[in-house]
Design an enzyme around this catalytic site. Structure first.
Site, PDB file in Angstrom:
ATOM      1  N   ASN A 153       0.798  -1.228   0.000  1.00 56.77           N
ATOM      2  CA  ASN A 153       0.000   0.000   0.000  1.00 56.77           C
ATOM      3  C   ASN A 153       0.827   1.273   0.000  1.00 56.77           C
ATOM      4  OD1 ASN A 153      -1.685  -1.995   2.283  1.00 56.77           O
ATOM      5  ND2 ASN A 153      -2.544  -1.564   0.266  1.00 56.77           N
TER       6      ASN A 153
ATOM      7  N   ILE B 293       1.230   6.796   0.653  1.00 58.04           N
ATOM      8  CA  ILE B 293       0.371   5.705   1.119  1.00 58.04           C
ATOM      9  C   ILE B 293      -0.964   5.778   0.391  1.00 58.04           C
ATOM     10  CG2 ILE B 293      -0.817   4.706   3.124  1.00 58.04           C
ATOM     11  CD1 ILE B 293       1.343   5.868   4.879  1.00 58.04           C
ATOM     12  N   CYS B 294      -1.495   4.636   0.036  1.00 54.31           N
ATOM     13  CA  CYS B 294      -2.777   4.565  -0.667  1.00 54.31           C
ATOM     14  C   CYS B 294      -3.861   5.308   0.117  1.00 54.31           C
ATOM     15  CB  CYS B 294      -3.174   3.103  -0.857  1.00 54.31           C
ATOM     16  SG  CYS B 294      -4.752   2.858  -1.686  1.00 54.31           S
ATOM     17  N   LEU B 295      -4.515   6.266  -0.544  1.00 50.97           N
ATOM     18  CA  LEU B 295      -5.516   7.087   0.127  1.00 50.97           C
ATOM     19  C   LEU B 295      -6.687   6.252   0.625  1.00 50.97           C
ATOM     20  CD1 LEU B 295      -6.313   9.959   0.923  1.00 50.97           C
ATOM     21  CD2 LEU B 295      -7.393  10.218  -1.318  1.00 50.97           C
TER      22      LEU B 295
ATOM     23  N   VAL C 120      -6.630   3.264   1.752  1.00 49.39           N
ATOM     24  CA  VAL C 120      -6.218   2.582   2.986  1.00 49.39           C
ATOM     25  C   VAL C 120      -6.300   3.545   4.164  1.00 49.39           C
ATOM     26  CG1 VAL C 120      -4.260   1.540   4.188  1.00 49.39           C
ATOM     27  CG2 VAL C 120      -4.773   0.886   1.834  1.00 49.39           C
TER      28      VAL C 120
END
Length: 202
Positions: free
Chosen positions: A101, A109-111, A113
């Protein structure tokens, strides 16, 4: 007359309560932000503020024990929006990490997540490493390897820890104040210094 004055008093008191409630509602995001940052500062993580405020700061934290990230040290850049906690913060790793992620080049970082699993920062960061989500990846290679061969995935994580996440590596990392940590894909050249993440295109 007394009855009318009583009604007027009730009306003005009601207006006063509404005004106080509106004021509290308006001020609560900044209070919540300050409270969360103070809790983070009192945790085991190291916090470095940027521009003498609480809206932007770096956090240094250690990989969770009994995980493939144990022994690693990471520095992340955090930006809290004015509407926090109603709007998610932006978080990006400044040194590399192998994680489904986290974008390997930009460190973002993956939004999704963040939105799905956001909790106070001192809880969120260790949980991110303990519970990767390969179904919503920013690093497709890491997600695929985790699903296909967990032992090889953990071996790769440990290799990255040794190469990029040791104390001496952090000394060469900038404070991140010039870094874009949105979750858009980076087009960074492979010729750039691959020891440092967090240099996404604006």
């Amino acid at each position: 007359m007394s009855y009318w004055l009583s009604l007027q008093s009730i009306h003005f008191e009601h207006q006063g309560l509404n005004s106080q409630a509106s004021y509290c509602k308006m001020s609560s995001p900044s209070k919540r932000r300050d409270m969360d940052v103070m809790k983070l500062m009192m945790s085991d993580h190291t916090v470095e503020t940027i521009n003498d405020g609480l809206a932007e700061f770096n956090v240094e934290f250690h990989g969770p024990k009994e995980s493939p990230y144990e022994g690693g040290v990471w520095k992340v850049r955090v930006e809290l929006p004015d509407a926090y906690p109603y709007k998610s913060p932006s978080i990006g790793f400044l040194n590399k990490i192998y994680h489904p992620n986290v974008d390997e080049l930009s460190g973002s970082i993956c939004l999704d997540v963040i939105n799905q699993s956001w909790s106070p920062m001192f809880v969120f960061l260790p949980q991110l490493l303990l519970y990767p989500n390969p179904s919503d990846p920013l690093n497709g290679d890491a997600a695929s390897l985790l699903l296909k061969d967990q032992q090889q995935y953990e071996k790769r994580v440990k290799e990255y820890c040794e190469k990029y996440a040791k104390r001496d590596k952090l000394e060469n990392i900038s404070d991140g104040s010039d870094v874009d940590i949105s979750d858009e894909e980076s087009t960074q050249s492979e010729d750039d210094n691959d020891d440092i993440a967090g240099h996404a295109d604006p």
